[in-house]
Design a protein around this motif. Sequence first.
Motif, PDB file in Angstrom:
ATOM      1  N   ILE A 316      76.036  44.929 -41.717  1.00  0.00           N
ATOM      2  CA  ILE A 316      76.786  44.736 -40.469  1.00  0.00           C
ATOM      3  C   ILE A 316      75.865  44.106 -39.437  1.00  0.00           C
ATOM      4  O   ILE A 316      74.753  44.601 -39.193  1.00  0.00           O
ATOM      5  CB  ILE A 316      77.337  46.060 -39.931  1.00  0.00           C
ATOM      6  N   VAL A 317      76.312  43.013 -38.856  1.00  0.00           N
ATOM      7  CA  VAL A 317      75.636  42.413 -37.706  1.00  0.00           C
ATOM      8  C   VAL A 317      76.500  42.680 -36.479  1.00  0.00           C
ATOM      9  O   VAL A 317      77.693  42.364 -36.467  1.00  0.00           O
ATOM     10  CB  VAL A 317      75.445  40.897 -37.878  1.00  0.00           C
ATOM     11  N   PHE A 318      75.903  43.257 -35.464  1.00  0.00           N
ATOM     12  CA  PHE A 318      76.602  43.542 -34.208  1.00  0.00           C
ATOM     13  C   PHE A 318      75.900  42.787 -33.093  1.00  0.00           C
ATOM     14  O   PHE A 318      74.693  42.967 -32.865  1.00  0.00           O
ATOM     15  CB  PHE A 318      76.591  45.044 -33.916  1.00  0.00           C
ATOM     16  N   THR A 319      76.642  41.920 -32.382  1.00  0.00           N
ATOM     17  CA  THR A 319      76.028  41.153 -31.308  1.00  0.00           C
ATOM     18  C   THR A 319      77.109  40.684 -30.341  1.00  0.00           C
ATOM     19  O   THR A 319      78.261  41.096 -30.445  1.00  0.00           O
ATOM     20  CB  THR A 319      75.196  39.991 -31.892  1.00  0.00           C
ATOM     21  N   SER A 320      76.738  39.839 -29.379  1.00  0.00           N
ATOM     22  CA  SER A 320      77.656  39.404 -28.330  1.00  0.00           C
ATOM     23  C   SER A 320      77.510  37.903 -28.107  1.00  0.00           C
ATOM     24  O   SER A 320      76.446  37.333 -28.360  1.00  0.00           O
ATOM     25  CB  SER A 320      77.362  40.160 -27.024  1.00  0.00           C
ATOM     26  N   ASP A 321      78.575  37.273 -27.597  1.00  0.00           N
ATOM     27  CA  ASP A 321      78.564  35.815 -27.474  1.00  0.00           C
ATOM     28  C   ASP A 321      77.770  35.305 -26.281  1.00  0.00           C
ATOM     29  O   ASP A 321      77.364  34.144 -26.255  1.00  0.00           O
ATOM     30  CB  ASP A 321      79.996  35.257 -27.422  1.00  0.00           C
ATOM     31  N   ASN A 322      77.545  36.140 -25.298  1.00  0.00           N
ATOM     32  CA  ASN A 322      76.758  35.750 -24.121  1.00  0.00           C
ATOM     33  C   ASN A 322      76.537  36.992 -23.268  1.00  0.00           C
ATOM     34  O   ASN A 322      76.978  38.086 -23.617  1.00  0.00           O
ATOM     35  CB  ASN A 322      77.451  34.643 -23.308  1.00  0.00           C
ATOM     36  N   GLY A 323      75.863  36.793 -22.148  1.00  0.00           N
ATOM     37  CA  GLY A 323      75.560  37.910 -21.281  1.00  0.00           C
ATOM     38  C   GLY A 323      76.748  38.385 -20.473  1.00  0.00           C
ATOM     39  O   GLY A 323      77.863  37.861 -20.579  1.00  0.00           O
ATOM     40  N   PRO A 324      76.523  39.385 -19.616  1.00  0.00           N
ATOM     41  CA  PRO A 324      77.624  40.066 -18.924  1.00  0.00           C
ATOM     42  C   PRO A 324      78.031  39.393 -17.619  1.00  0.00           C
ATOM     43  O   PRO A 324      77.288  38.615 -17.021  1.00  0.00           O
ATOM     44  CB  PRO A 324      77.023  41.438 -18.629  1.00  0.00           C
ATOM     45  N   VAL A 325      79.241  39.723 -17.197  1.00  0.00           N
ATOM     46  CA  VAL A 325      79.754  39.311 -15.902  1.00  0.00           C
ATOM     47  C   VAL A 325      80.669  40.424 -15.409  1.00  0.00           C
ATOM     48  O   VAL A 325      81.342  41.073 -16.209  1.00  0.00           O
ATOM     49  CB  VAL A 325      80.511  37.962 -16.003  1.00  0.00           C
ATOM     50  N   GLU A 442      70.555  20.440 -11.478  1.00  0.00           N
ATOM     51  CA  GLU A 442      71.308  20.426 -10.235  1.00  0.00           C
ATOM     52  C   GLU A 442      72.395  21.494 -10.265  1.00  0.00           C
ATOM     53  O   GLU A 442      72.945  21.811 -11.315  1.00  0.00           O
ATOM     54  CB  GLU A 442      71.931  19.054 -10.012  1.00  0.00           C
ATOM     55  N   GLY A 443      72.697  22.018  -9.089  1.00  0.00           N
ATOM     56  CA  GLY A 443      73.760  23.006  -8.980  1.00  0.00           C
ATOM     57  C   GLY A 443      73.369  24.132  -8.061  1.00  0.00           C
ATOM     58  O   GLY A 443      72.201  24.267  -7.674  1.00  0.00           O
ATOM     59  N   PRO A 444      74.322  24.981  -7.713  1.00  0.00           N
ATOM     60  CA  PRO A 444      74.031  26.106  -6.811  1.00  0.00           C
ATOM     61  C   PRO A 444      73.118  27.128  -7.470  1.00  0.00           C
ATOM     62  O   PRO A 444      73.147  27.314  -8.689  1.00  0.00           O
ATOM     63  CB  PRO A 444      75.419  26.701  -6.540  1.00  0.00           C
ATOM     64  N   ARG A 445      72.300  27.765  -6.670  1.00  0.00           N
ATOM     65  CA  ARG A 445      71.390  28.796  -7.198  1.00  0.00           C
ATOM     66  C   ARG A 445      72.154  30.051  -7.635  1.00  0.00           C
ATOM     67  O   ARG A 445      71.688  30.783  -8.503  1.00  0.00           O
ATOM     68  CB  ARG A 445      70.354  29.179  -6.134  1.00  0.00           C
ATOM     69  N   ARG A 446      73.305  30.264  -7.038  1.00  0.00           N
ATOM     70  CA  ARG A 446      74.113  31.442  -7.357  1.00  0.00           C
ATOM     71  C   ARG A 446      75.580  31.028  -7.388  1.00  0.00           C
ATOM     72  O   ARG A 446      76.035  30.263  -6.539  1.00  0.00           O
ATOM     73  CB  ARG A 446      73.889  32.543  -6.324  1.00  0.00           C
ATOM     74  N   MET A 447      76.338  31.501  -8.400  1.00  0.00           N
ATOM     75  CA  MET A 447      77.744  31.158  -8.491  1.00  0.00           C
ATOM     76  C   MET A 447      78.526  31.865  -7.388  1.00  0.00           C
ATOM     77  O   MET A 447      78.393  33.085  -7.214  1.00  0.00           O
ATOM     78  CB  MET A 447      78.303  31.546  -9.858  1.00  0.00           C
ATOM     79  N   ALA A 448      79.341  31.108  -6.680  1.00  0.00           N
ATOM     80  CA  ALA A 448      80.108  31.691  -5.581  1.00  0.00           C
ATOM     81  C   ALA A 448      81.137  32.690  -6.085  1.00  0.00           C
ATOM     82  O   ALA A 448      81.428  33.689  -5.420  1.00  0.00           O
ATOM     83  CB  ALA A 448      80.796  30.584  -4.790  1.00  0.00           C
ATOM     84  N   THR A 449      81.704  32.461  -7.256  1.00  0.00           N
ATOM     85  CA  THR A 449      82.770  33.323  -7.761  1.00  0.00           C
ATOM     86  C   THR A 449      82.244  34.603  -8.391  1.00  0.00           C
ATOM     87  O   THR A 449      82.784  35.686  -8.156  1.00  0.00           O
ATOM     88  CB  THR A 449      83.621  32.560  -8.786  1.00  0.00           C
ATOM     89  N   THR A 450      81.198  34.502  -9.204  1.00  0.00           N
ATOM     90  CA  THR A 450      80.717  35.668  -9.948  1.00  0.00           C
ATOM     91  C   THR A 450      79.521  36.346  -9.311  1.00  0.00           C
ATOM     92  O   THR A 450      79.210  37.497  -9.634  1.00  0.00           O
ATOM     93  CB  THR A 450      80.312  35.266 -11.381  1.00  0.00           C
ATOM     94  N   GLY A 451      78.815  35.629  -8.430  1.00  0.00           N
ATOM     95  CA  GLY A 451      77.610  36.184  -7.824  1.00  0.00           C
ATOM     96  C   GLY A 451      76.394  36.117  -8.718  1.00  0.00           C
ATOM     97  O   GLY A 451      75.318  36.619  -8.354  1.00  0.00           O
TER      98      GLY A 451
END
Length: 499
Positions: A316-325, A442-451
């Motif tokens: 069994i391999v248990f993992t996740s597709d990306n980090g949390p939000v 390039e881009g914002p240092r922090r996402m406005a929607t998710t923080g």
Amino acid sequence: MLPVTARASEALAASEELGVDRPHIIVIYMDDLGYGDVGAYGATRVATPHMDALAADGIRFTNGYATSATCTPSRYALMTGRYPWRIEGAEILAGDASLIIGTDDMTLPRMLSEAGYRTGIVGKWHLGLGREGESIDWNAHVSPGPNDVGFHESYIMAATQDRVPTVFIRDGDVVGLDPGDPIEVDYERNFDGEPTGIDNPELVRMPFSHGHDNSIVNGIPRIGFMRGGKAARWVDEEIADRFVEVATEFIRRDSEQPFFLYLPLHQPHVPRTPHPRFVGATDMGPRGDAIAEADWCVGRIVDALDELGIRDDTLIVFTSDNGPVLDDGYQDDAVELAGDHRPAGPLRGGKYSLFDAGTRVPFIVSWPRQITPQTSDALICQMDLLPSLARIVGSAIAAPDGEDLSRALLGREPEGRSSLVVEAMSNTALRHGRWAMIPPSEGPRRMATTGIETGHAGDYQLYDLSADDAEAHDLAKTHPAQLHELIEIYRSIIEPADA
């Protein structure tokens, strides 16, 4: 390249060298589950006994990675063993997007099918369906899809729980469809007379915070517009039960033949809709309760293996597709109720981020008959599963970018890959040994929607992860020689060999 017969002979010899019999294989793939969301990785506010049990009798990798900080690219890499940024279109897909895996491509399920495995997927697909340039007719057989890239059986949601169409598809056909109420889907414009989250808030039971204001299904506004198919629409609170039911049916159908089950669960992705049995299971609201529900799903799968007497013979391999939000589009109090829970654990960033929490995820491998319980610091990535499992089952298949880490996967050696390029929203960064290097972007240092901090900056960033999990101290200016070395390694991976 070696002739096929020689490659096969070499692969079989390598498999024999490992000294293992071919196991049943299950990959449980979580959706947005963070490094710090599991008890085995430090979580205390949500109980995950079944996930923790896998870690206790297997290998808990501390440097296990998805390739990407978002879902579709990571899933593409898992299936193909290829970096997703190498192809066009490996980005977060709409629910009506075409299949981005070539039907002739080598994939993890195809490799195992050719090795004699019965293969099945139950859960979230999100790699597209149908042919490029052609509209999907949801009222007819939908193809190509999972069954055309190596799976013998499939029971899926096309994309995500928050995207239309909100129906299950079994082997290319919508489950429970009433021909007199055909499904229509559009990601550009609404259908006449159909309510939406933005126009009809009185019909909404889960208000959106950003980006989820289109068609309302079960009182939840989604991404995209849908009309019809009412008899086929899922009940959100029953999705977990349905996936577990179909998955355990697959396991029980023929446990004599080796099988591969890919179980990409939908939790704790939004909208978080745990079954009433799990509401209140934690004090963190729907997100915490969804994780508790997901842990129950893991337990039911293990129970089915135990009942058949094949748990010891199942890898069994248990993992996740990306980090949390936390706030990813709905007002479900995930931010307010998190308290001292740290979904990313000690790591910086999260989903969508070039910082480590975007792609470093829980990564557990359990095979009681072969694996001695341990913790491993080996650098390993999900795209390494294709060549590593190929070695274990005696297949000659390699992968474009994945590495054969079968010995690390079985706990036989402590070393993993030396380098890994990770990706977030079309930007890339390097993980090499103990170092993390993020090129200018390039881009914002922090996402406005998710923080969430994105990792974007105008200059190169360099972090020593062995001393600084939180990537708080940028060493680019004080370690120029190390930075130069990493830039050269990064370029050697991302630039074509003939450039």
